[in-house]
Scaffold this motif. Structure first.
Motif, PDB file in Angstrom:
ATOM      1  N   LEU A 110      11.047 -11.310 -19.440  1.00 16.71           N
ATOM      2  CA  LEU A 110      10.962 -10.294 -20.504  1.00 16.71           C
ATOM      3  C   LEU A 110      10.820  -8.898 -19.899  1.00 16.71           C
ATOM      4  O   LEU A 110      11.417  -7.928 -20.388  1.00 16.71           O
ATOM      5  N   ASP A 111      10.053  -8.786 -18.820  1.00 17.71           N
ATOM      6  CA  ASP A 111       9.890  -7.489 -18.157  1.00 17.71           C
ATOM      7  C   ASP A 111      11.241  -6.961 -17.652  1.00 17.71           C
ATOM      8  O   ASP A 111      11.567  -5.779 -17.821  1.00 17.71           O
ATOM      9  N   VAL A 112      12.010  -7.854 -17.020  1.00 19.26           N
ATOM     10  CA  VAL A 112      13.301  -7.429 -16.469  1.00 19.26           C
ATOM     11  C   VAL A 112      14.261  -7.045 -17.594  1.00 19.26           C
ATOM     12  O   VAL A 112      14.971  -6.035 -17.513  1.00 19.26           O
ATOM     13  N   TRP A 113      14.266  -7.836 -18.634  1.00 24.08           N
ATOM     14  CA  TRP A 113      15.135  -7.544 -19.794  1.00 24.08           C
ATOM     15  C   TRP A 113      14.782  -6.160 -20.354  1.00 24.08           C
ATOM     16  O   TRP A 113      15.664  -5.324 -20.597  1.00 24.08           O
ATOM     17  N   GLN A 114      13.462  -5.922 -20.514  1.00 21.58           N
ATOM     18  CA  GLN A 114      13.031  -4.652 -21.091  1.00 21.58           C
ATOM     19  C   GLN A 114      13.411  -3.481 -20.178  1.00 21.58           C
ATOM     20  O   GLN A 114      13.861  -2.441 -20.645  1.00 21.58           O
ATOM     21  N   ALA A 115      13.262  -3.682 -18.876  1.00 23.93           N
ATOM     22  CA  ALA A 115      13.486  -2.574 -17.945  1.00 23.93           C
ATOM     23  C   ALA A 115      14.964  -2.333 -17.662  1.00 23.93           C
ATOM     24  O   ALA A 115      15.385  -1.185 -17.509  1.00 23.93           O
ATOM     25  N   ARG A 116      15.770  -3.409 -17.599  1.00 23.13           N
ATOM     26  CA  ARG A 116      17.121  -3.231 -17.066  1.00 23.13           C
ATOM     27  C   ARG A 116      18.241  -3.605 -18.015  1.00 23.13           C
ATOM     28  O   ARG A 116      19.409  -3.286 -17.770  1.00 23.13           O
ATOM     29  N   GLY A 117      17.928  -4.374 -19.058  1.00 22.73           N
ATOM     30  CA  GLY A 117      18.993  -4.781 -19.977  1.00 22.73           C
ATOM     31  C   GLY A 117      20.080  -5.560 -19.261  1.00 22.73           C
ATOM     32  O   GLY A 117      19.833  -6.244 -18.262  1.00 22.73           O
ATOM     33  N   ALA A 118      21.323  -5.400 -19.740  1.00 23.67           N
ATOM     34  CA  ALA A 118      22.429  -6.245 -19.274  1.00 23.67           C
ATOM     35  C   ALA A 118      22.709  -6.121 -17.785  1.00 23.67           C
ATOM     36  O   ALA A 118      23.309  -7.022 -17.187  1.00 23.67           O
ATOM     37  N   ALA A 119      22.262  -5.026 -17.162  1.00 19.42           N
ATOM     38  CA  ALA A 119      22.538  -4.862 -15.728  1.00 19.42           C
ATOM     39  C   ALA A 119      21.959  -6.021 -14.914  1.00 19.42           C
ATOM     40  O   ALA A 119      22.476  -6.371 -13.841  1.00 19.42           O
ATOM     41  N   ALA A 120      20.927  -6.646 -15.425  1.00 19.20           N
ATOM     42  CA  ALA A 120      20.283  -7.728 -14.673  1.00 19.20           C
ATOM     43  C   ALA A 120      21.104  -9.012 -14.638  1.00 19.20           C
ATOM     44  O   ALA A 120      20.823  -9.914 -13.847  1.00 19.20           O
ATOM     45  N   TRP A 121      22.133  -9.088 -15.491  1.00 17.15           N
ATOM     46  CA  TRP A 121      22.979 -10.286 -15.429  1.00 17.15           C
ATOM     47  C   TRP A 121      23.521 -10.497 -14.020  1.00 17.15           C
ATOM     48  O   TRP A 121      23.541 -11.598 -13.500  1.00 17.15           O
ATOM     49  N   LEU A 143      18.256 -17.246 -21.929  1.00 17.61           N
ATOM     50  CA  LEU A 143      17.577 -16.916 -20.671  1.00 17.61           C
ATOM     51  C   LEU A 143      16.074 -17.159 -20.762  1.00 17.61           C
ATOM     52  O   LEU A 143      15.435 -17.524 -19.763  1.00 17.61           O
ATOM     53  N   ALA A 144      15.498 -16.972 -21.936  1.00 18.05           N
ATOM     54  CA  ALA A 144      14.062 -17.263 -22.074  1.00 18.05           C
ATOM     55  C   ALA A 144      13.801 -18.732 -21.753  1.00 18.05           C
ATOM     56  O   ALA A 144      12.832 -19.078 -21.069  1.00 18.05           O
ATOM     57  N   ALA A 145      14.681 -19.603 -22.227  1.00 20.61           N
ATOM     58  CA  ALA A 145      14.521 -21.035 -21.956  1.00 20.61           C
ATOM     59  C   ALA A 145      14.743 -21.338 -20.474  1.00 20.61           C
ATOM     60  O   ALA A 145      14.031 -22.148 -19.869  1.00 20.61           O
ATOM     61  N   ILE A 146      15.732 -20.673 -19.880  1.00 17.53           N
ATOM     62  CA  ILE A 146      16.019 -20.888 -18.451  1.00 17.53           C
ATOM     63  C   ILE A 146      14.771 -20.546 -17.632  1.00 17.53           C
ATOM     64  O   ILE A 146      14.345 -21.303 -16.746  1.00 17.53           O
ATOM     65  N   TYR A 147      14.169 -19.406 -17.924  1.00 20.89           N
ATOM     66  CA  TYR A 147      13.015 -18.970 -17.127  1.00 20.89           C
ATOM     67  C   TYR A 147      11.783 -19.823 -17.389  1.00 20.89           C
ATOM     68  O   TYR A 147      11.038 -20.146 -16.465  1.00 20.89           O
ATOM     69  N   THR A 148      11.554 -20.190 -18.630  1.00 19.21           N
ATOM     70  CA  THR A 148      10.401 -21.052 -18.909  1.00 19.21           C
ATOM     71  C   THR A 148      10.550 -22.360 -18.135  1.00 19.21           C
ATOM     72  O   THR A 148       9.596 -22.875 -17.548  1.00 19.21           O
ATOM     73  N   GLN A 149      11.784 -22.870 -18.106  1.00 15.07           N
ATOM     74  CA  GLN A 149      12.014 -24.123 -17.387  1.00 15.07           C
ATOM     75  C   GLN A 149      11.852 -23.952 -15.874  1.00 15.07           C
ATOM     76  O   GLN A 149      11.316 -24.837 -15.205  1.00 15.07           O
ATOM     77  N   LEU A 150      12.286 -22.819 -15.334  1.00 16.75           N
ATOM     78  CA  LEU A 150      12.089 -22.606 -13.886  1.00 16.75           C
ATOM     79  C   LEU A 150      10.600 -22.671 -13.550  1.00 16.75           C
ATOM     80  O   LEU A 150      10.208 -23.205 -12.515  1.00 16.75           O
TER      81      LEU A 150
END
Ligand SMILES: Cc1ncc(COP(=O)(O)O)c(C=O)c1O
Length: 391
Positions: free
Chosen positions: A52-63, A281-288
């Motif tokens: 969530l932090d990365v999404w908030q800070a960087r948006g789509a660039a983080a893809w 992506l929220a599910a991907i990260y929770t699972q990681l």
């Protein structure tokens, strides 16, 4: 002190009990419902918060430099849990979507028959019920005891017109472990494929997908992998996948996903041909995060602890005069224990009002201890159920 059954009245700590402090739900509740939804661990929460932090800070660039790699990392790390490669694993949002995608790739003209069992989770069976009237002949193999299904009975239903045998590794209704290697053999003996719903096994019971010989093995985060909702993995055996062409599609299944070419569809030559659209992506990260527990402890060590817990729970329940619905032999039992109850919903409500989380299924209260549970949890749950019965 020992109970009449020889069960020790006190509680024996086990080596994994220390992990309990990482699952905050235990601060004010006893959680015995992992087979419905695994509790949220601190590591899973941290991974999700980081996303969530990365999404908030960087948006789509983080893809491009973060999130794309997370998908690859998850396919690879999950693959190791089941003895497979990253390329053997497709991501999906639910078991229903994964099974439906596989079902879309089968040719029902020469092989109209699909064999399932009466103990499988309905969503698996529904894929082919929905196709009845569209050339699919569905055979439901009955369980003689509502605990398990003899492989011989499945074999009798499989013929040369069978496209697929689809059943479970661990039956959600009884916790019984099915011999999936034997199921794959009876399917392959008649030229059929084999799909296993392993949602109730991967994470709690060791699974070696390639060694089992099954063509598809579907599991996910919701329960024993501690990854929450919205993340499912579809293992595809390398000899099976490339021969099959799904008839539902999305851009994640396309070999040249970023060519944005609408005039042709070339599927990946690995399991990703069964992927559809953008994963959560929220599910991907929770699972990681949840996977860290499974990797750190290892499924064999989890299985040793949960087997002991299950035998303890079964023995204590029997000592109270209950007749748990479980497989006959300990090595066929998983960490799902069904306790008969006249009004399961009311019994589960009574447990909940005593801060014990369990689940109701028709005719039964379902308890499912995992590595963070201890024998005292069983004592508390059974005592509470006893007060319910005495009322
Ligand atoms: C064995 C099994 N398969 C499948 C499901 C659910 O499938 P879906 O991801 O489609 O909701 C469950 C329960 O949630 C289950 O216990």
């Amino acid at each position: 002190m020992t109970l009449a059954s020889g069960v020790a009245a006190g509680s024996i700590a086990h080596p994994l009990a220390g992990y309990r402090s990482e699952f905050p739900i235990f601060r004010d509740r006893i959680y015995l419902n992992t087979c419905s939804l695994g509790p949220l661990g601190e590591r899973a929460r941290r991974k999700l918060a980081g996303f969530l932090d990365v999404w908030q800070a960087r948006g789509a660039a983080a893809w491009y430099d973060v999130w794309w790699d997370a998908l690859t990392e998850l396919r690879g790390r999950y693959g190791q849990v089941i003895g497979a490669q990253a390329r053997d694993v497709a991501l999906a949002p639910s078991v229903s979507v994964a099974v439906a995608t596989v079902a879309s790739a089968l040719d029902y003209v020469k092989r109209p028959r699909v064999v399932v069992t009466s103990l499988d989770f309905p969503t698996v069976v529904y894929q082919w019920l929905a196709k009845r009237g569209h050339g699919v002949e569905l055979i439901v193999v009955e369980s003689p005891d509502q605990v398990t299904v003899p492989v011989e009975a499945i074999a009798r239903a499989v013929d040369d017109r069978t496209a697929l045998v689809a059943t479970s590794h661990v039956y959600f209704t009884s916790g019984a472990i099915q011999d999936i290697r034997a199921v794959a053999e009876v399917a392959h003996a008649r030229g059929a494929l084999c799909l296993i719903d392993a949602y109730q096994s991967v994470g709690q019971v060791p699974v070696d997908a390639p060694a089992s010989g099954v063509d598809f093995l579907i599991a996910g985060g919701l329960k024993w992998l501690l990854g929450g909702t919205g993340i499912v993995f579809c293992y595809v055996r390398d000899q099976a996948g490339p021969r099959l062409v799904p008839t539902v599609a999305g851009w994640f299944g396309h070999r040249e996903q970023f060519a944005f070419e609408p005039r042709s569809l070339e599927f990946h030559d690995d399991a990703r041909r069964f992927e559809l659209g953008t994963p959560s992506l929220a599910a991907i990260y929770t699972q990681l995060g949840g996977l860290e527990y499974i990797e750190e402890i290892g499924v064999p060590a989890i299985r040793r602890v949960t087997s002991d817990l299950v035998e303890d729970l079964v023995a204590r329940a029997r000592a109270q005069g209950l007749k748990p619905k479980v497989a006959g032999a300990a090595d066929q039992r998983s960490a799902i224990v069904m306790l008969p109850a006249a009004d399961p919903a009311a019994a589960v409500h009574h447990l909940a009002s005593g801060a014990i989380v369990a689940d109701a299924r028709p005719g039964h209260v379902r308890l499912s201890p995992f590595f963070y549970n201890v024998q005292d949890d069983h004592v508390a749950a059974l005592d509470r159920l006893a007060t319910y019965r005495s009322h």
